[in-house]
Design an enzyme around this catalytic site. Structure first.
Site, PDB file in Angstrom:
ATOM      1  N   PRO A   9       0.802  -1.228   0.000  1.00  0.00           N
ATOM      2  CG  PRO A   9      -0.750  -1.550   1.690  1.00  0.00           C
ATOM      3  CD  PRO A   9       0.550  -2.063   1.161  1.00  0.00           C
ATOM      4  CD  GLU A  10       3.798   2.827  -3.693  1.00  0.00           C
ATOM      5  OE1 GLU A  10       3.966   3.958  -4.154  1.00  0.00           O
ATOM      6  OE2 GLU A  10       4.288   1.807  -4.212  1.00  0.00           O
ATOM      7  CE  LYS A  66       4.696   4.467   1.454  1.00  0.00           C
ATOM      8  NZ  LYS A  66       5.883   3.604   1.331  1.00  0.00           N
ATOM      9  NE  ARG A 259       9.990  -3.225  -2.747  1.00  0.00           N
ATOM     10  CZ  ARG A 259       8.756  -2.744  -2.686  1.00  0.00           C
ATOM     11  NH1 ARG A 259       8.529  -1.637  -2.027  1.00  0.00           N
ATOM     12  NH2 ARG A 259       7.772  -3.356  -3.305  1.00  0.00           N
TER      13      ARG A 259
END
Ligand SMILES: [Zn+2]
Length: 270
Positions: A9-10, A66, A259
């Protein structure tokens, strides 16, 4: 190439969670808290967390970066960070308990707010209102990209103080709030900037383009609430065929902070 990476989630995803539960939870009073696994509860220790929540009414719900924040009637704010796989579900108590349920909050009207989290990385806090000093990530957070206060002038001033690679910076919550790996890729692709470019090398036209891309991509995503598993075509991650949505060149990836950052070598030259 294979597009790798796990969605998490962003900013727009957190907005979608808030939008989904807001109408149900605001005005609700906590009656009980059932903790299946105490790990998510960071502050205060879970017995105190539980005791303070019971009897408190949810006055509002809002987002910072967030984090999801619930100001309460008892002078405290209940805070949730979903991290990778966390979710909040408002439901009837008869609804079957999902196997990854970690904490269940029951309200006075009998309904429940359930926190599910497969990876067990989500976190919860209960702190006195506006005292975020115990939550470093919240305390040190940069500006909200969608706020009116976040202008090109502010962005320029912030950039001038920073060094390093642009992708790392865009994902740095102390620099700007709410952007992670997936949206960071889209924003840089939209602005035609290679993720490994150094901040100091960017022209003023590129900085302006990047600023508008941040605003546009986030606005558009918040407006449409794209599901984390159903991104539109212009998302680079999740494109199985691995080609650029703009020029159809094969996408490439570089590892940044552990990432994969996806980019188009043709639209975003290094
Ligand atoms: Zn391209």
């Amino acid at each position: 190439m294979i597009i790798r990476g796990e969605p998490m989630p962003e900013l727009p995803d957190v907005e979608a969670v808030i939008d989904r539960i807001k109408g149900d939870v605001v005005g609700e009073i906590f009656k009980g808290v059932e903790i299946f696994i105490p790990d998510p509860i960071q502050l205060p220790p879970w017995p105190e967390f539980k005791e303070r929540l019971v009897g408190a009414k949810i006055l509002d719900i809002w987002r910072r970066g967030k984090f999801i924040l619930f100001p309460l009637s008892n002078g405290f704010t209940f805070i949730v960070h979903l991290r990778m796989t966390g979710n909040l579900i408002y439901c009837h108590p008869q609804q079957e308990i999902h196997k990854h349920t970690r904490v269940v909050f029951t309200f006075e009207n009998g309904r429940q707010l359930r926190f599910t989290d497969q990876r067990k990385l989500g976190k919860m806090y209960l702190v006195p209102d506006e005292d975020f000093s115990g939550i470093k990530a919240l305390y040190t957070m940069g500006p909200e990209p969608l706020s009116e206060d976040f202008t090109l002038d502010v962005f320029n001033k912030l950039l001038r103080k920073r060094k390093g690679r642009i992708k790392s910076l865009v994902m740095d919550q102390r620099f700007i709030a709410g952007i992670g790996n997936v949206y960071g890729d889209v924003i840089l692709w939209q602005a035609k900037i290679h993720p490994q470019r150094c901040v100091g090398e960017l022209s003023s036209a590129e900085i302006r383009g990047l600023f508008h891309s941040i605003k546009e991509v986030l606005h558009e995503s918040v407006r449409n609430y794209y599901s984390i598993h159903e991104r539109p075509d212009w998302f680079l991650m999740g494109r199985r065929e691995g080609i650029c949505p703009r020029c159809a060149s094969p996408l490439d990836a570089v590892k940044i902070q552990g990432r994969y950052s996806h980019f188009c070598p043709r639209c975003q030259p290094g």
